[in-house]
Design an enzyme around this catalytic site. Structure first.
Site, PDB file in Angstrom:
ATOM      1  CG  HIS A 145     -18.997  13.138 -16.346  1.00 17.16           C
ATOM      2  ND1 HIS A 145     -19.009  11.785 -16.502  1.00 17.16           N
ATOM      3  CD2 HIS A 145     -20.294  13.524 -16.321  1.00 17.16           C
ATOM      4  CE1 HIS A 145     -20.255  11.359 -16.560  1.00 17.16           C
ATOM      5  NE2 HIS A 145     -21.061  12.394 -16.444  1.00 17.16           N
ATOM      6  CD  GLU A 202     -16.972   9.508 -17.536  1.00 18.95           C
ATOM      7  OE1 GLU A 202     -16.446  10.633 -17.446  1.00 18.95           O
ATOM      8  OE2 GLU A 202     -18.193   9.324 -17.510  1.00 18.95           O
TER       9      GLU A 202
END
Length: 296
Positions: A247, A210
């Site tokens: 996140h 990510e």
């Protein structure tokens, strides 16, 4: 950090709703849960598992290798320290939103005692055909099948999608390593990559990254030394700089942690980076076939 069926597992918070549900699923597919912890129900048996007041008491009666935590954020530090000081070799911390100072204290204790932390905010570990630890659907054979491809992911949902796509394409997995999505995690992408590179059952690796942080760039430096093929997908290509996405670790400042930075580093290391998860099985087959051809 790869789960094996020989590992003995302690579940902290086993009597709660989630602890009960996932413990039953873990045991159903082979995970050896030998004890649970709930101070209020010490001395009882829950879903066939003895319950103790603490991890240290459990270790005296039912020695374990791995502790998995179904514990609220405010209680996570004490639970983790209990398992670490009891002698657990690995702590799988599913909990998210643990206060930063508590996370730092957990890592300090783990370093002091030589314990491996997976997480916080991890979905856990899966070894198809052997069992799983955490909240990944390791019991679902439509998603996980034994094989020779290791999968690393910060995200449990993206990791599940990738394993589903692999299984549907007839590609099984040697292990799934969910490293967690918090900013201060105990096992990095590079740590997981090194573990799978050492694993004799793993022939190729899929890395699900990510934006944010520098873990993928650090993993790229190791990937450049590997013989096994690595295929990667980086989520967050369209995310705007400076905005937190998903996140807690997924935030980009300037060029640091950007999609472009991660992709460039990985491709320079010989990793094939795909645009969408659906491309992974086809690209992986191509890389694995090329590896075989080169060896002949």
């Amino acid at each position: 950090m790869i789960y094996r069926k020989t590992h003995r597992v302690l579940v902290q918070g086993i009597t709660g709703k989630q602890g009960t549900f996932w413990s039953e699923k873990m045991m159903a597919c082979g995970t050896r849960i030998v004890a649970g912890v709930n101070p209020k129900r010490a001395g009882q048996t829950h879903i066939g598992v003895p319950v103790f007041a603490s991890a240290q008491q459990a270790m005296e009666r039912e020695p374990f290798d791995i502790a998995v935590m179904f514990i609220p954020p405010a209680m996570a530090k004490d639970a983790a320290r209990d398992a670490i000081e009891a002698g657990a070799r690995m702590i799988v911390i599913l909990t998210e939103h643990i206060p930063a100072f508590d996370v730092m204290a957990i890592h300090e204790a783990a370093n002091e005692h030589g314990a491996r932390i997976v997480g916080p905010n991890t979905a856990g570990l899966v070894t198809p055909g052997e069992g799983f630890v955490g909240i990944m659907p390791g019991h679902n054979t439509n998603i996980f099948q034994p094989g020779d491809v290791g999968v690393i992911s910060r995200s449990g949902s993206l990791g599940t999608l990738v394993c589903l796509n692999l299984t549907r394409a007839g590609i099984g997995q040697s292990a799934f390593l969910g490293i967690g999505g918090d900013p201060m995690i105990g096992t990095t992408t590079r740590d997981a990559l090194e573990a799978l590179d050492r694993d004799p059952r793993t022939r190729a690796i899929v890395m699900v990254g990510e934006i944010g942080g520098s873990m993928e760039e650090q993993a790229a430096a190791y990937a450049a030394t590997m013989q096994r093929p690595v295929v990667a997908f980086i989520a967050g290509r369209s995310s705007p700089p400076g905005k937190k996405m998903g996140h807690a670790g997924a935030i980009v400042t300037g060029n640091a942690g950007s999609y472009a930075s991660k992709r460039a580093a990985l491709e320079a290391a010989g990793v094939t980076v795909v645009d969408t998860p659906s491309e992974i099985p086809t690209v992986l087959r191509r890389r694995m076939a090329a590896e075989v051809a080169a060896a002949e």
